[in-house]
Design a protein around this motif. Structure first.
Motif, mmCIF file in Angstrom:
data_model
loop_
_atom_site.group_PDB
_atom_site.id
_atom_site.type_symbol
_atom_site.label_atom_id
_atom_site.label_comp_id
_atom_site.label_asym_id
_atom_site.label_seq_id
_atom_site.Cartn_x
_atom_site.Cartn_y
_atom_site.Cartn_z
ATOM 1 N N MET A 1 0.834 -1.205 0.000
ATOM 2 C CA MET A 1 0.000 0.000 0.000
ATOM 3 C C MET A 1 0.869 1.256 0.000
ATOM 4 O O MET A 1 2.055 1.229 0.266
ATOM 5 C CB MET A 1 -0.907 0.000 1.234
ATOM 6 N N THR A 2 0.235 2.375 -0.243
ATOM 7 C CA THR A 2 0.948 3.641 -0.363
ATOM 8 C C THR A 2 1.726 3.981 0.886
ATOM 9 O O THR A 2 2.881 4.405 0.840
ATOM 10 C CB THR A 2 -0.047 4.777 -0.647
ATOM 11 N N THR A 3 1.118 3.792 2.046
ATOM 12 C CA THR A 3 1.778 4.168 3.292
ATOM 13 C C THR A 3 3.010 3.321 3.557
ATOM 14 O O THR A 3 3.979 3.778 4.152
ATOM 15 C CB THR A 3 0.800 4.030 4.462
ATOM 16 N N MET A 4 3.002 2.058 3.126
ATOM 17 C CA MET A 4 4.171 1.209 3.290
ATOM 18 C C MET A 4 5.325 1.726 2.438
ATOM 19 O O MET A 4 6.477 1.737 2.858
ATOM 20 C CB MET A 4 3.825 -0.230 2.901
ATOM 21 N N ARG A 5 5.032 2.190 1.231
ATOM 22 C CA ARG A 5 6.074 2.729 0.369
ATOM 23 C C ARG A 5 6.618 4.043 0.914
ATOM 24 O O ARG A 5 7.788 4.363 0.739
ATOM 25 C CB ARG A 5 5.529 2.931 -1.051
ATOM 26 N N MET A 6 5.801 4.810 1.588
ATOM 27 C CA MET A 6 6.266 6.055 2.207
ATOM 28 C C MET A 6 7.310 5.750 3.270
ATOM 29 O O MET A 6 8.323 6.438 3.394
ATOM 30 C CB MET A 6 5.092 6.807 2.832
ATOM 31 N N ALA A 7 7.074 4.715 4.060
ATOM 32 C CA ALA A 7 8.024 4.350 5.107
ATOM 33 C C ALA A 7 9.364 3.962 4.509
ATOM 34 O O ALA A 7 10.427 4.326 5.020
ATOM 35 C CB ALA A 7 7.458 3.193 5.942
ATOM 36 N N THR A 8 9.327 3.218 3.375
ATOM 37 C CA THR A 8 10.562 2.812 2.710
ATOM 38 C C THR A 8 11.305 4.008 2.148
ATOM 39 O O THR A 8 12.521 4.132 2.280
ATOM 40 C CB THR A 8 10.242 1.827 1.573
ATOM 41 N N GLU A 9 10.603 4.914 1.518
ATOM 42 C CA GLU A 9 11.244 6.081 0.915
ATOM 43 C C GLU A 9 11.925 6.941 1.951
ATOM 44 O O GLU A 9 12.988 7.489 1.723
ATOM 45 C CB GLU A 9 10.196 6.926 0.171
ATOM 46 N N GLY A 146 5.660 -1.266 18.089
ATOM 47 C CA GLY A 146 4.278 -0.984 17.736
ATOM 48 C C GLY A 146 4.088 0.160 16.758
ATOM 49 O O GLY A 146 3.025 0.275 16.136
ATOM 50 N N VAL A 147 5.101 1.008 16.594
ATOM 51 C CA VAL A 147 4.934 2.171 15.726
ATOM 52 C C VAL A 147 4.765 1.762 14.262
ATOM 53 O O VAL A 147 3.895 2.302 13.550
ATOM 54 C CB VAL A 147 6.121 3.139 15.881
ATOM 55 N N MET A 148 5.566 0.823 13.791
ATOM 56 C CA MET A 148 5.487 0.446 12.384
ATOM 57 C C MET A 148 4.098 -0.070 11.992
ATOM 58 O O MET A 148 3.497 0.436 11.037
ATOM 59 C CB MET A 148 6.566 -0.587 12.055
ATOM 60 N N PRO A 149 3.528 -1.062 12.687
ATOM 61 C CA PRO A 149 2.193 -1.522 12.281
ATOM 62 C C PRO A 149 1.097 -0.501 12.523
ATOM 63 O O PRO A 149 0.152 -0.404 11.737
ATOM 64 C CB PRO A 149 1.971 -2.780 13.126
ATOM 65 N N LEU A 150 1.220 0.284 13.599
ATOM 66 C CA LEU A 150 0.159 1.236 13.933
ATOM 67 C C LEU A 150 0.158 2.465 13.041
ATOM 68 O O LEU A 150 -0.905 3.012 12.710
ATOM 69 C CB LEU A 150 0.284 1.666 15.394
ATOM 70 N N VAL A 151 1.338 2.916 12.633
ATOM 71 C CA VAL A 151 1.435 4.196 11.938
ATOM 72 C C VAL A 151 1.863 4.062 10.478
ATOM 73 O O VAL A 151 1.553 4.928 9.669
ATOM 74 C CB VAL A 151 2.420 5.133 12.687
ATOM 75 N N TYR A 152 2.547 2.975 10.134
ATOM 76 C CA TYR A 152 3.130 2.908 8.796
ATOM 77 C C TYR A 152 2.627 1.770 7.911
ATOM 78 O O TYR A 152 2.486 1.966 6.704
ATOM 79 C CB TYR A 152 4.656 2.816 8.894
ATOM 80 N N THR A 153 2.414 0.599 8.443
ATOM 81 C CA THR A 153 2.206 -0.554 7.562
ATOM 82 C C THR A 153 0.803 -1.154 7.601
ATOM 83 O O THR A 153 0.228 -1.436 6.558
ATOM 84 C CB THR A 153 3.219 -1.665 7.890
ATOM 85 N N VAL A 154 0.231 -1.359 8.774
ATOM 86 C CA VAL A 154 -1.023 -2.111 8.880
ATOM 87 C C VAL A 154 -2.238 -1.195 9.006
ATOM 88 O O VAL A 154 -3.115 -1.175 8.143
ATOM 89 C CB VAL A 154 -0.972 -3.102 10.068
ATOM 90 N N VAL A 155 -2.297 -0.423 10.078
ATOM 91 C CA VAL A 155 -3.486 0.388 10.353
ATOM 92 C C VAL A 155 -3.756 1.433 9.258
ATOM 93 O O VAL A 155 -4.919 1.638 8.885
ATOM 94 C CB VAL A 155 -3.380 1.046 11.743
ATOM 95 N N PRO A 156 -2.734 2.099 8.703
ATOM 96 C CA PRO A 156 -3.030 3.067 7.634
ATOM 97 C C PRO A 156 -3.743 2.463 6.429
ATOM 98 O O PRO A 156 -4.454 3.174 5.710
ATOM 99 C CB PRO A 156 -1.644 3.593 7.247
ATOM 100 N N MET A 157 -3.557 1.168 6.183
ATOM 101 C CA MET A 157 -4.231 0.524 5.068
ATOM 102 C C MET A 157 -5.750 0.583 5.211
ATOM 103 O O MET A 157 -6.482 0.521 4.215
ATOM 104 C CB MET A 157 -3.778 -0.928 4.959
#
Length: 220
Positions: A1-9, A146-157
């Motif tokens: 998803m878009t938010t996951m790519r934002m974290a990578t960038e 918890g920050v990655m799933p809550l803010v970047y990868t899972v919940v934003p989806m």
């Protein structure tokens, strides 16, 4: 998803219709009809500002980073009245209402996570002197449990899934307002942004094309 790519960038009835059209029309709140237009426009602005900043070699930290993420933040917030307004169109009773509420609240929870992400982005841009310092700050923040799933990868989806679920539901229940191809365009826009952040303007155009007919139906 878009938010996951934002974290990578860094290392995104008639009375019911009238009520939905006026949702958020109180002081300081955006009506759903206006939000259906403003949300995609701001998302497109984010994508354009990002591309310009990268083209001139001044994206993160710097003015283009801040402008892009302010547009991103405003765009996500503009979808809050969209979720709140469209959920009413599903109906006021029974399973229709439950399905509409579930889809809308999923989107709102996802929006909250994306807002948190945008705030982190903006803060990192403001306090970091260069890309290396900003990258180190992101590493520290994302390293908190918890920050990655809550803010970047899972919940934003849930933002995108909630929007897709809501328009799909309304395409079945309210064909007078939501066309059958609306979910297809929302899905196309979401996929485009997930494939590459460079396609953010394209994805935003898909969202606008999907939602503007809904706006016209509400105003009509």
């Amino acid at each position: 998803m878009t938010t996951m790519r934002m974290a990578t960038e860094r290392q995104g009835g008639t009375a019911d219709e009238a009520g939905a059209g006026r949702t958020g029309s109180g002081a300081g709140r955006m009506p759903v009809g206006k939000a259906l237009l403003v949300g995609p426009v701001l998302m497109a602005g984010y994508g354009v500002a990002r591309l310009v900043g990268r083209a001139v070699g001044d994206y993160g930290p710097g003015a283009w980073w801040s402008v892009a993420h302010l547009l991103f933040l405003a765009g996500v917030l503009a979808f809050v009245p969209v979720f709140l307004g469209l959920r009413r169109l599903a109906g006021e009773r029974g399973g229709r209402r439950a399905a509409g509420e579930a889809a809308a609240w999923a989107g709102l929870i996802g929006a909250a996570a994306v807002v948190a992400q945008a705030v982190i982005d903006l803060t990192a841009g403001f306090v970091s002197a260069d890309k290396e310092a900003m990258s180190e700050m992101f590493d520290r923040v994302q390293g908190v449990p918890g920050v990655m799933p809550l803010v970047y990868t899972v919940v934003p989806m849930l933002f995108w899934l909630g929007l897709l679920a809501l328009v799909t539901l309304l395409a079945f229940l309210r064909r007078d307002l939501v066309r059958a191809w609306t979910p297809i365009l929302v899905l196309a826009g979401t996929v485009a942004m997930a494939v590459s952040l460079d396609l953010l303007p394209v994805g935003a155009v898909c969202l606008a094309a999907a939602l503007l007919p809904v706006r016209r139906g509400l105003s009509g």
